[in-house]
Design a protein around this motif. Structure first.
Motif, PDB file in Angstrom:
ATOM      1  N   ALA A 200      43.377  26.360  34.583  1.00 46.18           N
ATOM      2  CA  ALA A 200      42.794  27.708  34.576  1.00 46.18           C
ATOM      3  C   ALA A 200      41.961  27.909  33.316  1.00 46.18           C
ATOM      4  O   ALA A 200      42.231  27.323  32.264  1.00 46.18           O
ATOM      5  CB  ALA A 200      43.892  28.755  34.645  1.00 46.18           C
ATOM      6  N   SER A 201      40.922  28.755  33.428  1.00 48.81           N
ATOM      7  CA  SER A 201      40.033  28.993  32.291  1.00 48.81           C
ATOM      8  C   SER A 201      40.721  29.780  31.177  1.00 48.81           C
ATOM      9  O   SER A 201      40.285  29.743  30.040  1.00 48.81           O
ATOM     10  CB  SER A 201      38.780  29.735  32.752  1.00 48.81           C
ATOM     11  OG  SER A 201      39.144  30.960  33.355  1.00 48.81           O
ATOM     12  N   ARG A 202      41.775  30.509  31.498  1.00 49.75           N
ATOM     13  CA  ARG A 202      42.559  31.198  30.475  1.00 49.75           C
ATOM     14  C   ARG A 202      44.036  31.001  30.753  1.00 49.75           C
ATOM     15  O   ARG A 202      44.414  30.507  31.805  1.00 49.75           O
ATOM     16  CB  ARG A 202      42.198  32.677  30.408  1.00 49.75           C
ATOM     17  CG  ARG A 202      42.351  33.422  31.709  1.00 49.75           C
ATOM     18  CD  ARG A 202      42.057  34.882  31.535  1.00 49.75           C
ATOM     19  NE  ARG A 202      43.289  35.567  31.205  1.00 49.75           N
ATOM     20  CZ  ARG A 202      43.610  36.757  31.672  1.00 49.75           C
ATOM     21  NH1 ARG A 202      42.792  37.387  32.457  1.00 49.75           N
ATOM     22  NH2 ARG A 202      44.735  37.330  31.351  1.00 49.75           N
ATOM     23  N   HIS A 203      44.867  31.397  29.828  1.00 45.78           N
ATOM     24  CA  HIS A 203      46.308  31.193  29.967  1.00 45.78           C
ATOM     25  C   HIS A 203      46.902  32.285  30.859  1.00 45.78           C
ATOM     26  O   HIS A 203      46.788  33.466  30.562  1.00 45.78           O
ATOM     27  CB  HIS A 203      46.976  31.210  28.594  1.00 45.78           C
ATOM     28  CG  HIS A 203      48.436  30.939  28.657  1.00 45.78           C
ATOM     29  ND1 HIS A 203      48.926  29.673  28.890  1.00 45.78           N
ATOM     30  CD2 HIS A 203      49.500  31.750  28.546  1.00 45.78           C
ATOM     31  CE1 HIS A 203      50.244  29.730  28.906  1.00 45.78           C
ATOM     32  NE2 HIS A 203      50.614  30.983  28.703  1.00 45.78           N
ATOM     33  N   TYR A 204      47.512  31.884  31.959  1.00 44.49           N
ATOM     34  CA  TYR A 204      48.185  32.815  32.856  1.00 44.49           C
ATOM     35  C   TYR A 204      49.681  32.570  32.811  1.00 44.49           C
ATOM     36  O   TYR A 204      50.135  31.442  32.619  1.00 44.49           O
ATOM     37  CB  TYR A 204      47.708  32.623  34.302  1.00 44.49           C
ATOM     38  CG  TYR A 204      46.284  33.031  34.544  1.00 44.49           C
ATOM     39  CD1 TYR A 204      45.930  34.366  34.628  1.00 44.49           C
ATOM     40  CD2 TYR A 204      45.282  32.085  34.709  1.00 44.49           C
ATOM     41  CE1 TYR A 204      44.624  34.756  34.871  1.00 44.49           C
ATOM     42  CE2 TYR A 204      43.978  32.451  34.950  1.00 44.49           C
ATOM     43  CZ  TYR A 204      43.651  33.795  35.025  1.00 44.49           C
ATOM     44  OH  TYR A 204      42.361  34.164  35.263  1.00 44.49           O
ATOM     45  N   CYS A 205      50.466  33.633  33.017  1.00 41.49           N
ATOM     46  CA  CYS A 205      51.930  33.499  33.077  1.00 41.49           C
ATOM     47  C   CYS A 205      52.351  32.681  34.281  1.00 41.49           C
ATOM     48  O   CYS A 205      53.306  31.925  34.233  1.00 41.49           O
ATOM     49  CB  CYS A 205      52.588  34.867  33.187  1.00 41.49           C
ATOM     50  SG  CYS A 205      52.247  35.963  31.835  1.00 41.49           S
ATOM     51  N   GLY A 206      51.664  32.881  35.378  1.00 40.45           N
ATOM     52  CA  GLY A 206      51.981  32.208  36.628  1.00 40.45           C
ATOM     53  C   GLY A 206      50.963  32.608  37.680  1.00 40.45           C
ATOM     54  O   GLY A 206      49.940  33.214  37.376  1.00 40.45           O
ATOM     55  N   VAL A 207      51.272  32.299  38.922  1.00 38.09           N
ATOM     56  CA  VAL A 207      50.359  32.584  40.023  1.00 38.09           C
ATOM     57  C   VAL A 207      51.100  33.399  41.077  1.00 38.09           C
ATOM     58  O   VAL A 207      52.215  33.041  41.467  1.00 38.09           O
ATOM     59  CB  VAL A 207      49.826  31.275  40.653  1.00 38.09           C
ATOM     60  CG1 VAL A 207      48.914  31.566  41.830  1.00 38.09           C
ATOM     61  CG2 VAL A 207      49.099  30.447  39.605  1.00 38.09           C
ATOM     62  N   ALA A 208      50.483  34.499  41.499  1.00 34.52           N
ATOM     63  CA  ALA A 208      51.026  35.339  42.561  1.00 34.52           C
ATOM     64  C   ALA A 208      50.098  35.230  43.765  1.00 34.52           C
ATOM     65  O   ALA A 208      48.897  35.461  43.642  1.00 34.52           O
ATOM     66  CB  ALA A 208      51.129  36.783  42.102  1.00 34.52           C
TER      67      ALA A 208
END
Length: 181
Positions: free
Chosen positions: A117-125
């Motif tokens: 991902a282009s930025r840091h995500y906690c997770g995917v919903a």
């Protein structure tokens, strides 16, 4: 007659009996909007049914099963939220709401960080929809809440699209292995 021949004959008779009792014609179910079609007979002798929509495309449950099988094969840390909007009694609805039912919660939450991902995500919903389905206003609001809290939240039409989103984000067995090293 050998034991193997006897078993084969017994199986064939059981299939014929079930075929007579449960013809393969499509029948309407009172609880489900789709049609029920008998596909085969399970080990218990009961027919296995396949839920399809009126146009013959897979139901949302079938799409969710396909995505779940793929996610398990990729060894993703995920949870499927059974928030299908099934009809329940008023008292059961009150219990579910009191214990934290969130109207519009996405179908699948993936707890792994997407490595590409282009930025840091906690997770995917992922809110999974069957062909022709669209998200309700409550579901759109829930996805916005998750986006504001650092989640990658998306509506996918069909398991194929959900799998493509995960692969693009690097949520595959090889992608996660590289990210963890």
């Amino acid at each position: 007659m050998t034991d193997a021949e006897f078993e084969a004959k017994r199986r064939q008779l059981r299939l014929e009996l079930v075929a007579e009792a449960f013809p393969t014609r499509k029948r309407r179910s009172r609880r489900m909007k789709g049609k029920r079609e008998v596909a085969s007979v399970g080990r218990t002798g009961r027919p296995r049914s396949v839920w399809v929509r009126k146009d013959g495309s897979p139901s949302e449950a079938a799409e969710a099963r396909t995505f779940t099988q793929w996610a398990r094969a990729q060894r993703l840390e995920f949870a499927r939220i059974p928030n299908e909007g099934a009809t329940v009694s008023g008292s059961m609805a009150a219990i579910l709401i009191a214990t934290g039912l969130w109207r519009g919660a996405p179908d699948t939450l993936i707890f792994d960080h997407p490595p590409l991902a282009s930025r840091h995500y906690c997770g995917v919903a992922i809110e999974l929809k069957a062909k022709g389905g669209k998200a309700t206003p409550e579901q759109e609001k829930a996805l916005e809440v998750l986006r504001a809290r650092g989640w990658f939240a998306v509506v996918c039409v069909g398991a194929k699209e959900a799998i493509e989103v995960c692969e693009t984000l690097g949520l595959t067995r090889t992608g996660l292995a590289k990210a963890r090293t």
